[in-house]
Design a protein around this motif. Structure first.
Motif: not given
Length: 242
Positions: A217-223
């Motif tokens: 996943v992208e960082l925005s999704e992880a956050k």
């Protein structure tokens, strides 16, 4: 040979047994002890823990993201991996979860000298990283917090049970951060999935392993699952430099 002949042949054996009843009884007693001892050992050898590893719906993903820095003209990146594990003891003896490690394949080309070691073999992150905050998800007006497997929750202070009797299971999130890296030193993905090898070591040193695929996943999704995702090593480095 007639029946009377067989009786005559057996007569000396009967005389010997009658005159040596103590020896026969002692031999039977010793044989019983030996068989009981051997069966006890074999039974103990058969009693051993066996951990079944699976994942639960929730924060299970890999995320590689750029830091904005460079190293020898290579873009520096970091990788964070979260896995919401369920570990069940389906064996016949109790044991404790001692350590969890994860392995993945590097994303490097066959011409690299490290290709066999890390692209065919596994690059291991051997110790989970302490997450700065609990993993969570917004459900309507409420927030669900996921338990950790090997660290205490910052919200409840609780921790998952790591001692597993046969037939018992435990679940929780394990979190890993990889230090600053560059080039192909990050998990290789295919169709936005990363192949991991999960290795759980019990208190006796036995490793229980399973391969599984998790989303990339992208960082925005992880956050969305953890606003402090990917920040532990940065915070530790900044405090050590202060």
């Amino acid at each position: 040979m007639t029946l009377s002949d067989l009786i005559e042949l057996a007569r000396p054996v009967g005389y010997w047994m009658n005159s040596n009843q103590g020896v026969v009884s002692g031999s039977i007693f010793i044989s019983t002890l030996v068989l009981g001892w051997a069966s006890g050992i074999f039974g103990a050898l058969r009693r051993r823990p066996k951990f079944k590893i699976s994942t639960l719906p929730g924060p299970t993903f890999s995320c590689t993201y750029a830091t904005g820095a460079t190293h020898n003209n290579y873009e520096v990146h970091r990788t964070g991996i979260a896995v919401y594990l369920r570990i069940a003891n389906i064996g016949t003896a109790a044991s404790m979860i001692e350590q969890v490690s994860i392995g993945y394949h590097w994303n490097i080309k066959p011409i690299s000298r490290l290709w066999l070691k890390y692209a065919i073999g596994w690059h291991w992150l051997k110790n989970p990283t302490v997450a700065l905050s609990d993993f969570q998800v917004q459900i309507g007006d409420n927030i669900k917090f996921y338990p950790f497997l090997l660290q205490k929750s910052g919200i409840s202070g609780g921790q998952a049970e790591t001692f597993l009797e046969p037939g018992r299971s435990s679940s929780g999130v394990v979190y890993f951060e990889q230090r600053d890296s560059w080039g192909g030193c990050f998990p290789k993905s295919h169709n936005k999935e990363v192949l991991l090898k999960i290795s759980v070591t019990d208190i006796r040193g036995k490793k229980h392993q399973r391969k599984l695929k998790i989303p990339a996943v992208e960082l925005s999704e992880a956050k969305k699952f953890n606003p402090e995702f990917g920040r532990t090593l940065v915070e530790l480095h900044s405090k050590s430099s202060a």
